[in-house]
Design a protein around this motif. Structure first.
Motif, PDB file in Angstrom:
ATOM      1  N   VAL A  24       1.065  -1.243  -0.203  1.00  0.00           N
ATOM      2  CA  VAL A  24       0.418   0.338  -0.394  1.00  0.00           C
ATOM      3  C   VAL A  24       0.660   1.287  -0.056  1.00  0.00           C
ATOM      4  CG1 VAL A  24      -1.911  -0.779   0.758  1.00  0.00           C
ATOM      5  CG2 VAL A  24      -0.632  -0.321   2.609  1.00  0.00           C
ATOM      6  N   GLY A  25       0.264   2.281  -0.648  1.00  0.00           N
ATOM      7  CA  GLY A  25       1.038   3.757  -0.363  1.00  0.00           C
ATOM      8  C   GLY A  25       0.664   4.617   0.758  1.00  0.00           C
ATOM      9  N   VAL A  26       0.840   4.743   1.447  1.00  0.00           N
ATOM     10  CA  VAL A  26       0.515   5.872   2.914  1.00  0.00           C
ATOM     11  C   VAL A  26       0.781   7.777   2.456  1.00  0.00           C
ATOM     12  CG1 VAL A  26       0.745   3.934   4.837  1.00  0.00           C
ATOM     13  CG2 VAL A  26       2.566   5.054   4.124  1.00  0.00           C
ATOM     14  N   VAL A  27       0.407   8.302   3.220  1.00  0.00           N
ATOM     15  CA  VAL A  27       0.486   9.359   2.436  1.00  0.00           C
ATOM     16  C   VAL A  27       0.304  10.071   4.393  1.00  0.00           C
ATOM     17  CG1 VAL A  27       0.008  12.008   1.773  1.00  0.00           C
ATOM     18  CG2 VAL A  27      -0.168   9.681   0.399  1.00  0.00           C
ATOM     19  N   GLY A  28       1.464  11.572   4.961  1.00  0.00           N
ATOM     20  CA  GLY A  28       1.691  11.931   6.007  1.00  0.00           C
ATOM     21  C   GLY A  28       1.424  13.423   5.915  1.00  0.00           C
ATOM     22  N   SER A  29       0.925  14.230   6.455  1.00  0.00           N
ATOM     23  CA  SER A  29       1.316  15.350   6.277  1.00  0.00           C
ATOM     24  C   SER A  29       1.106  15.925   7.736  1.00  0.00           C
ATOM     25  CB  SER A  29      -0.185  16.058   5.261  1.00  0.00           C
ATOM     26  OG  SER A  29      -1.121  16.445   5.651  1.00  0.00           O
ATOM     27  N   GLY A  42       4.048  24.194   5.874  1.00  0.00           N
ATOM     28  CA  GLY A  42       3.390  22.490   5.704  1.00  0.00           C
ATOM     29  C   GLY A  42       4.296  21.568   4.854  1.00  0.00           C
ATOM     30  N   GLY A  43       4.221  20.074   5.315  1.00  0.00           N
ATOM     31  CA  GLY A  43       4.729  19.629   4.299  1.00  0.00           C
ATOM     32  C   GLY A  43       4.298  17.714   4.288  1.00  0.00           C
ATOM     33  N   TRP A  44       4.428  17.246   2.876  1.00  0.00           N
ATOM     34  CA  TRP A  44       4.100  16.176   2.883  1.00  0.00           C
ATOM     35  C   TRP A  44       4.436  14.990   2.680  1.00  0.00           C
ATOM     36  CZ3 TRP A  44       3.036  13.252  -1.375  1.00  0.00           C
ATOM     37  CH2 TRP A  44       3.907  13.937  -2.517  1.00  0.00           C
ATOM     38  N   ASP A  45       4.983  13.786   2.943  1.00  0.00           N
ATOM     39  CA  ASP A  45       5.356  12.302   2.237  1.00  0.00           C
ATOM     40  C   ASP A  45       4.608  11.360   2.478  1.00  0.00           C
ATOM     41  OD1 ASP A  45       7.912  11.778   0.746  1.00  0.00           O
ATOM     42  OD2 ASP A  45       8.461  10.831   3.955  1.00  0.00           O
ATOM     43  N   ARG A  46       5.418  10.643   1.261  1.00  0.00           N
ATOM     44  CA  ARG A  46       4.416   9.686   0.523  1.00  0.00           C
ATOM     45  C   ARG A  46       5.980   8.156   1.352  1.00  0.00           C
ATOM     46  NH1 ARG A  46       3.415   5.951  -3.982  1.00  0.00           N
ATOM     47  NH2 ARG A  46       1.351   5.418  -4.060  1.00  0.00           N
ATOM     48  N   ALA A  47       5.281   6.980   1.409  1.00  0.00           N
ATOM     49  CA  ALA A  47       5.650   5.598   0.870  1.00  0.00           C
ATOM     50  C   ALA A  47       4.881   4.806   0.595  1.00  0.00           C
ATOM     51  CB  ALA A  47       6.275   6.047   2.752  1.00  0.00           C
ATOM     52  N   GLU A  48       5.524   3.665   0.489  1.00  0.00           N
ATOM     53  CA  GLU A  48       4.834   2.633   0.045  1.00  0.00           C
ATOM     54  C   GLU A  48       5.824   1.300   1.347  1.00  0.00           C
ATOM     55  OE1 GLU A  48       3.879   1.335  -2.829  1.00  0.00           O
ATOM     56  OE2 GLU A  48       3.273   2.977  -3.599  1.00  0.00           O
TER      57      GLU A  48
END
Length: 66
Positions: A24-29, A42-48
């Motif tokens: 799955v891909g997860v997004v945090g911000s 602000g910022g965000w990042d995506r992880a697998e």
């Protein structure tokens, strides 16, 4: 498919079963507001995230689902 926190034990089991052997891909911000200055950063990042196969007996024995 976008998933949020499961609303029931049954939904939690379905989610975990669906993750088994997959990824799955997860997004945090984060958004921070300086109330004195009125500025925002602000910022965000995506992880697998990759999962091994999860046996049914392991899913059923999860104490945090009950």
């Amino acid at each position: 498919m976008i998933r949020e926190k499961p609303s029931s034990k049954e939904e939690a089991r379905r989610f975990i079963k669906g993750y088994s052997g997959g990824h799955v891909g997860v997004v945090g911000s984060v958004l921070v507001t300086n109330l004195t200055m009125g500025t925002r950063k602000g910022g965000w990042d995506r992880a697998e995230v990759y999962f091994h196969d999860i046996p049914d007996e392991d899913i059923d024995s999860c104490g945090w689902i009950d």
